[in-house]
Design an enzyme around this catalytic site. Structure first.
Site, PDB file in Angstrom:
ATOM      1  N   HIS A  66     108.103  -7.981 -54.177  1.00  0.00           N
ATOM      2  CA  HIS A  66     109.261  -8.201 -53.302  1.00  0.00           C
ATOM      3  C   HIS A  66     110.287  -7.097 -53.568  1.00  0.00           C
ATOM      4  CE1 HIS A  66     108.126 -12.358 -51.871  1.00  0.00           C
ATOM      5  NE2 HIS A  66     107.277 -12.137 -52.844  1.00  0.00           N
ATOM      6  N   TYR A 334     108.144 -12.252 -63.999  1.00  0.00           N
ATOM      7  CA  TYR A 334     109.451 -11.750 -63.550  1.00  0.00           C
ATOM      8  C   TYR A 334     110.202 -11.127 -64.726  1.00  0.00           C
ATOM      9  CZ  TYR A 334     109.183 -14.543 -59.167  1.00  0.00           C
ATOM     10  OH  TYR A 334     108.834 -15.098 -57.965  1.00  0.00           O
TER      11      TYR A 334
END
Lengths: 362, 205
Positions: A66, A334
């Site tokens: 993303h 992440y």
């Protein structure tokens, strides 16, 4: 050094030395195993993020997935509707400031907006008590796979072939054939078109979470942001504009704030909470918890969302993770991605220098 | 309790062994959680943060105990290089057991994370939000963890060397005190006096 005539020299005893060496070796090998260095087959966050880089290229300073997105600022107006189920301060009637980010999946921050039919919305709610709720949602109701291992296999199958610069259709086909749990996602993707706007999309939590009320009672939930904007959007058709989502968003926000309703779906006992490939039946009770209001947008390179890791397990008291195995994997990966891009920002030695993906080098 | 200058105080010994367990566990938890994508990542992380603060508090108490009650002197016959190594590694251990939790706390603060010790207990930030500082502190946290583990290995090896090879009373001074412990480790000839290195009569070399 050793002087056998000195009474101070340590006696040499093979058994004792062996014991010492064994103790050190056992400790070191255990450490190496737990740390993954001696467990090469274990799926680690590092491997997942490396694979994301192998697929899309490495873009120093950017998120590894993303990567292309924009910051948005606004607030959440809670109506108190979720308060009976969760003690989180964000659900008390009132306003909580939000820093969010719209994005498209993939590791290439220069990918055209039309390259994928999926859009994502990440939000950080900053509660007055200092606790935070971070969530990353996608514009589809189900995830393709249920486990981090399957996600890794999917990424591997989709890695561009160096010869063609494109994924090998045979490998991709073999992956989906071997993973029937992807059927719901594939059915969705068949009808999905890259939307012209971030503003008109629904965003699903995908993973299940657990609301905890004042008595400690736990209720499995999923949530979704339902847009008020429902028009088709007007900027998509402009030929040659690969970044129409950001310009559409800016144009809309110039007219006024954008709103979404936070819909929280309550699981019935027995509904699967560990499988993001399955939706819950439509008749599950859904509560409207309040309205997300987004007022401003900023570019991600300088905006306030840039340095936020939208780790879905950064949760306030009153919201907890479920047993969905994707959640800890997202959190771990992440964190790895965040360390890479902040290290690149700090120009630490050994960090990646940007290079273009194979298909972009010429 | 009488004070024997040749042994560590009871407080020092209790703190030493308690912290030994906690710190070694912490090192394994730390490397284990960052190398896992499974639910282990979450529950190890949930232990890691409150355990780190517990170690920080214990390290402060321990430093106070150490400054108030100096440790027993090293054997007088210990080669100077080994004395230096002992001294340096002990202060390195103190530095790391204090620095690691503080760096971890500062690193989460710099990363903009709420520093949650449980589901609702939150510590205040101790560092301004800065991605560059986060990166430096996070890399330092990992690097110091490796250094701490290597120092632990050296410390353990040295303790066993003192106990098994030199048999100079250093290990017993941290186990229970010199007077009683040698029997526990299968050694029945207590050192006659401080700093006297016993001679192993069975030596054949």
């Amino acid at each position: 050094m050793h002087d056998p005539t000195s009474p101070h020299s340590p006696p040499r005893r093979i058994g004792s030395w062996t014991l010492i060496a064994t103790a050190v070796a056992v400790a070191a090998v255990s450490f190496g195993y737990v740390g993954g260095w001696l467990a090469p087959h274990r799926l680690t966050p590092e491997k997942l993020v490396n694979q994301l880089q192998d697929n899309a290229g490495t873009f120093a300073g950017y998120r590894r997935n993303h990567a292309k997105g924009v910051c948005v600022m606004g607030y959440f107006d809670s109506n108190g509707g979720a308060q009976p189920y969760s003690v989180a301060q964000v659900f008390e009637p009132g306003r909580t400031p939000v820093v969010g980010r719209f994005a498209i999946p993939g590791g290439n921050p220069y990918a055209p907006d039309s390259s994928v039919p999926i859009r994502s919305m990440a939000l950080r709610f900053a509660q007055a008590n200092g606790q935070q709720w971070r969530t990353g949602m996608n514009s589809m109701p189900v995830f393709p796979v249920a486990t981090p291992q399957a996600f890794y296999a999917q990424l591997q199958a989709q890695q561009p072939d160096p010869a063609t610069g494109k994924p090998d259709p045979a490998k991709v086909g073999a992956f989906f054939a071997a993973h029937p749990e992807t059927a719901a996602f594939l059915a969705w993707v068949k009808t999905a078109k890259p939307s012209a706007s971030f503003a008109t999309e629904n965003y699903w939590s995908l993973n299940a979470f657990v609301f905890v009320d004042a008595n400690g009672r736990r209720q499995a939930v999923r949530w979704r942001m339902v847009p008020e904007a429902a028009d088709a959007g007007g900027h998509a058709g402009k030929a040659g504009d690969a970044d129409y989502l950001a310009s559409d968003l800016a144009a809309r926000l110039a007219q006024g704030p954008l709103r979404w309703h936070l819909q929280v779906t309550l699981a019935n006992p027995g509904d699967p909470t560990n499988d993001a490939t399955k939706t819950w039946p439509d008749d599950r009770r859904t509560i409207d918890a309040g309205t997300l209001v987004l007022e401003h947008t900023e570019p991600q390179d300088s905006g306030s969302c840039r340095d936020i890791n939208y780790d879905p397990l950064v949760l306030p008291a009153g919201i907890a993770g479920s047993d969905d195995p994707l959640l800890p994997a997202r959190s771990a990966a992440y964190a790895d991605s965040y360390l890479r891009r902040t290290s690149e920002e700090a120009h630490l030695p050994g960090t990646a220098a940007a290079h273009m993906p194979p298909e972009k080098t010429r | 309790m009488k004070t024997d200058p040749n042994t560590f105080t009871l407080a020092a010994r209790v703190l030493h062994w308690l912290m030994a367990v906690l710190i070694v566990a912490m090192l394994f938890i730390g490397v284990g959680m960052v190398a896992s994508v499974s639910e282990r990542h979450e529950w190890l992380l949930a232990i890691h943060k409150p355990l780190g603060i517990a170690i920080l508090i214990l390290a402060i108490v321990r430093l106070a105990v150490r400054l108030r009650h100096p440790p027993p002197p090293l054997p007088a016959d210990l080669p100077a290089i080994q004395k230096l190594a002992a001294l340096a590694s002990h202060w390195l251990l103190y530095f790391l057991m204090l620095a690691m939790p503080l760096i971890g706390w500062a690193m989460l603060s710099a990363g903009g994370y709420p520093v949650m010790l449980g589901t609702s207990l939150r510590l205040p930030p101790i560092f301004p939000v800065s991605p560059v500082a986060f990166a430096v502190l996070r890399q330092l946290h990992g690097g110091f963890a490796m250094l701490l583990f290597l120092t632990f290995l050296a410390h353990m090896a040295a303790a066993l060397y003192h106990g098994l090879i030199r048999r100079d009373g250093v290990l017993p001074s941290m186990l229970r005190g010199r007077k009683t412990v040698p029997a526990l480790i299968g050694y029945t000839d207590p050192p006659a006096a401080e700093g006297t290195n016993e001679v192993d009569t069975e030596r054949t070399d």
